[in-house]
Design a protein around this motif. Structure first.
Motif, PDB file in Angstrom:
ATOM      1  N   VAL A  62       7.378   4.959 -31.307  1.00  0.00           N
ATOM      2  CA  VAL A  62       6.618   3.729 -31.569  1.00  0.00           C
ATOM      3  C   VAL A  62       6.574   3.455 -33.072  1.00  0.00           C
ATOM      4  N   VAL A  63       6.397   4.508 -33.860  1.00  0.00           N
ATOM      5  CA  VAL A  63       6.343   4.350 -35.319  1.00  0.00           C
ATOM      6  C   VAL A  63       7.723   3.989 -35.865  1.00  0.00           C
ATOM      7  N   VAL A  64       8.767   4.577 -35.309  1.00  0.00           N
ATOM      8  CA  VAL A  64      10.128   4.229 -35.742  1.00  0.00           C
ATOM      9  C   VAL A  64      10.391   2.752 -35.464  1.00  0.00           C
ATOM     10  N   ASP A  65      10.018   2.283 -34.292  1.00  0.00           N
ATOM     11  CA  ASP A  65      10.209   0.867 -33.960  1.00  0.00           C
ATOM     12  C   ASP A  65       9.448  -0.031 -34.930  1.00  0.00           C
ATOM     13  N   ALA A  66       8.213   0.331 -35.231  1.00  0.00           N
ATOM     14  CA  ALA A  66       7.409  -0.457 -36.173  1.00  0.00           C
ATOM     15  C   ALA A  66       8.008  -0.404 -37.575  1.00  0.00           C
ATOM     16  N   PHE A  67       8.501   0.756 -37.973  1.00  0.00           N
ATOM     17  CA  PHE A  67       9.127   0.923 -39.289  1.00  0.00           C
ATOM     18  C   PHE A  67      10.321  -0.016 -39.428  1.00  0.00           C
ATOM     19  N   PHE A  68      11.185  -0.035 -38.419  1.00  0.00           N
ATOM     20  CA  PHE A  68      12.359  -0.904 -38.486  1.00  0.00           C
ATOM     21  C   PHE A  68      11.974  -2.388 -38.413  1.00  0.00           C
ATOM     22  N   MET A  87      -2.353   8.926 -35.624  1.00  0.00           N
ATOM     23  CA  MET A  87      -1.385   7.878 -35.905  1.00  0.00           C
ATOM     24  C   MET A  87      -1.117   7.799 -37.410  1.00  0.00           C
ATOM     25  N   ALA A  88      -2.145   7.964 -38.218  1.00  0.00           N
ATOM     26  CA  ALA A  88      -1.956   7.877 -39.670  1.00  0.00           C
ATOM     27  C   ALA A  88      -0.956   8.933 -40.149  1.00  0.00           C
ATOM     28  N   GLY A  89      -1.044  10.123 -39.595  1.00  0.00           N
ATOM     29  CA  GLY A  89      -0.114  11.186 -39.968  1.00  0.00           C
ATOM     30  C   GLY A  89       1.321  10.874 -39.557  1.00  0.00           C
ATOM     31  N   ARG A  90       1.488  10.234 -38.435  1.00  0.00           N
ATOM     32  CA  ARG A  90       2.824   9.862 -37.961  1.00  0.00           C
ATOM     33  C   ARG A  90       3.444   8.788 -38.853  1.00  0.00           C
ATOM     34  N   ILE A  91       2.608   7.849 -39.285  1.00  0.00           N
ATOM     35  CA  ILE A  91       3.080   6.809 -40.202  1.00  0.00           C
ATOM     36  C   ILE A  91       3.423   7.424 -41.555  1.00  0.00           C
ATOM     37  N   ALA A 117       4.333  10.444 -42.159  1.00  0.00           N
ATOM     38  CA  ALA A 117       5.524  11.295 -42.044  1.00  0.00           C
ATOM     39  C   ALA A 117       6.807  10.496 -42.236  1.00  0.00           C
ATOM     40  N   ILE A 118       6.938   9.374 -41.549  1.00  0.00           N
ATOM     41  CA  ILE A 118       8.156   8.578 -41.665  1.00  0.00           C
ATOM     42  C   ILE A 118       8.255   7.941 -43.048  1.00  0.00           C
ATOM     43  N   SER A 119       7.125   7.513 -43.587  1.00  0.00           N
ATOM     44  CA  SER A 119       7.109   6.914 -44.922  1.00  0.00           C
ATOM     45  C   SER A 119       7.509   7.926 -45.976  1.00  0.00           C
ATOM     46  N   LEU A 160      19.261   8.792 -40.350  1.00  0.00           N
ATOM     47  CA  LEU A 160      18.562  10.048 -40.079  1.00  0.00           C
ATOM     48  C   LEU A 160      17.254   9.786 -39.333  1.00  0.00           C
ATOM     49  N   ILE A 161      16.533   8.754 -39.747  1.00  0.00           N
ATOM     50  CA  ILE A 161      15.287   8.407 -39.059  1.00  0.00           C
ATOM     51  C   ILE A 161      15.576   8.034 -37.610  1.00  0.00           C
ATOM     52  N   GLU A 162      16.588   7.225 -37.392  1.00  0.00           N
ATOM     53  CA  GLU A 162      16.946   6.822 -36.028  1.00  0.00           C
ATOM     54  C   GLU A 162      17.384   8.022 -35.191  1.00  0.00           C
ATOM     55  N   GLU A 163      18.163   8.925 -35.783  1.00  0.00           N
ATOM     56  CA  GLU A 163      18.621  10.122 -35.067  1.00  0.00           C
ATOM     57  C   GLU A 163      17.456  11.005 -34.642  1.00  0.00           C
ATOM     58  N   ASN A 164      16.384  10.987 -35.412  1.00  0.00           N
ATOM     59  CA  ASN A 164      15.230  11.840 -35.130  1.00  0.00           C
ATOM     60  C   ASN A 164      14.110  11.116 -34.399  1.00  0.00           C
ATOM     61  N   ARG A 165      14.405   9.923 -33.921  1.00  0.00           N
ATOM     62  CA  ARG A 165      13.456   9.146 -33.119  1.00  0.00           C
ATOM     63  C   ARG A 165      13.194   9.911 -31.821  1.00  0.00           C
ATOM     64  N   GLY A 166      11.929  10.196 -31.575  1.00  0.00           N
ATOM     65  CA  GLY A 166      11.578  10.928 -30.367  1.00  0.00           C
ATOM     66  C   GLY A 166      11.604  12.429 -30.527  1.00  0.00           C
ATOM     67  N   ARG A 167      12.110  12.912 -31.646  1.00  0.00           N
ATOM     68  CA  ARG A 167      12.104  14.353 -31.931  1.00  0.00           C
ATOM     69  C   ARG A 167      11.127  14.632 -33.057  1.00  0.00           C
ATOM     70  N   HIS A 168      11.495  14.242 -34.254  1.00  0.00           N
ATOM     71  CA  HIS A 168      10.629  14.458 -35.418  1.00  0.00           C
ATOM     72  C   HIS A 168       9.690  13.272 -35.632  1.00  0.00           C
TER      73      HIS A 168
END
Length: 72
Positions: free
Chosen positions: A45-51, A1-5, A7-9, A33-41
């Motif tokens: 769950v992290v995208v939702d938390a980020f927003f 999970m830390a790596g996923r967080i 990555a987006i950061s 770009l982040i939203e477009e890559n939600r579920g791909r890159h």
């Protein structure tokens, strides 16, 4: 999970911060770009938390903005 967080950061910071070799992207374009890559890159769950915490992220970004300025 830390790596996923991380990555987006990292992508958000890299896109929205000026570098000697590129201009900063507008925040809206980076978010798109982040939203477009939600579920791909990026993990959805992290995208939702980020927003969800985006206002706090933008506040911190603004507070430290002068630290990231690069001359063109």
């Amino acid at each position: 999970m830390a790596g996923r967080i991380a990555a987006i950061s990292d992508v958000f910071d890299a896109l929205t911060s000026p570098r000697p070799y590129k201009r900063a992207w507008p925040v809206e374009e980076a978010l798109a770009l982040i939203e477009e890559n939600r579920g791909r890159h990026f993990d959805p769950v992290v995208v939702d938390a980020f927003f969800k915490v985006l206002p706090a992220i933008l506040e911190v970004r603004e507070h430290y903005r002068d630290c990231n300025e690069v001359e063109p």
